[in-house]
Design a protein around this motif. Structure first.
Motif: not given
Ligand SMILES: [Mn+2]
Length: 285
Positions: A49, A52, A56, A267, A271, A274
């Motif tokens: 994380s 990331v 967004d 990952f 992702k 998130y």
């Protein structure tokens, strides 16, 4: 587990009091039936994380600004019954304190206790399950709280909708509520499946994401990889719509079994967490 924080050092990690989002790592896998290793899932997701991007693109938000607190549990009991009780108590206090909880597994058996704790605050709760497996066995390996029984226990607490299912035994098949199950195969053939899932949800929704809902070609790091699963855009498309149409009150991402030679699935899990938070908090801004 190392003292690491979801989102890495640049994110707005905070103390419990000022955070809106509680990330709760639960490194539990004592009830695994085939491959063990999900206990290191939470740490792998948190480690990934940190890489990331905090912005967004799709929602034009930085959800970490809500404040993310990574909650460290100092003792996780071994028996599934005791672990369920610990989950119930912690989740109940998170939601009472107005927090948004995100559980990182560990295996799927962490979910029933979480749902019980949340149900105390939201009586009209529905659980949306994304999973390759029905998890409807009445008991398994002598326990009612084995990961193969997760949804049997959840359905004793509140209604559920099951998505991505493609594996079960005959006894589970007889127990399915066919009107509330979306088989992976049907999802590939039907255009309106997301709307039909959302129509079955109540206003408050808890989402449990078993990462084996994804096709093993994109998510190979699970204990029981089943072919014929969902892809990234099908999955986040569903999560986006659920976040828009319902009030999501918590979720978990479980069953990551990290492979040190392939970090891409770790990952992807980070992702996904998130991304879902970005959808959920988009309305809040
Ligand atoms: Mn599963």
């Amino acid at each position: 587990m190392k003292d690491v924080l979801f989102g890495g050092n640049d994110s707005n990690w905070t103390d419990y009091k000022s955070a809106k989002i509680i990330v709760f790592p639960v490194p539990y896998d004592y009830t695994a039936t085939w491959q063990k290793g999900a206990a290191s899932g939470p740490e792998a997701i948190i480690e990934a994380s940190a890489h990331v991007e905090l912005y967004d693109i799709e929602t034009d938000t930085e959800v970490h600004l809500q404040g993310i607190h990574t909650f460290q549990l100092h003792h996780l009991p071994r028996s599934p019954e005791d672990m369920t009780q610990v989950m119930r108590q912690n989740l109940s206090s998170f939601v009472k304190d107005g927090k948004f909880p995100v559980m990182l597994g560990g295996n799927h058996s962490i979910t029933p206790g979480a749902v019980q704790g949340i149900k105390n605050q939201f009586s009209d709760l529905t659980v949306l399950q994304l999973d390759a497996h029905a998890d409807l066995r009445e008991s398994y390996n002598g326990s009612l709280f084995n990961h193969a029984c997760v949804m049997a226990r959840v359905r004793e607490v509140c209604p559920a909708v099951q998505v991505g299912i493609r594996s079960m035994d005959r006894e589970e098949f007889d127990r399915l509520d066919r009107a509330r199950v979306f088989f992976a195969r049907d999802i590939l053939l039907e255009e309106d499946w997301i709307d039909r899932v959302v129509d079955l949800l109540s206003s408050h929704v808890y989402v449990t994401i078993d990462l084996d809902v994804f096709d093993p070609s994109v998510m190979p790091s699970t204990g029981t990889p089943e072919p014929g699963g969902l892809d990234w855009y099908q999955t986040v498309g569903l999560l986006r719509k659920v976040a828009e149409e319902s009030h999501v009150v918590g979720f978990d991402a479980v069953e990551l079994m990290p492979n040190k030679y392939n970090k891409a699935p770790d990952f992807m899990a980070a992702k996904l967490v998130y991304k879902f938070l970005s959808y959920i908090f988009k309305k809040v801004k």
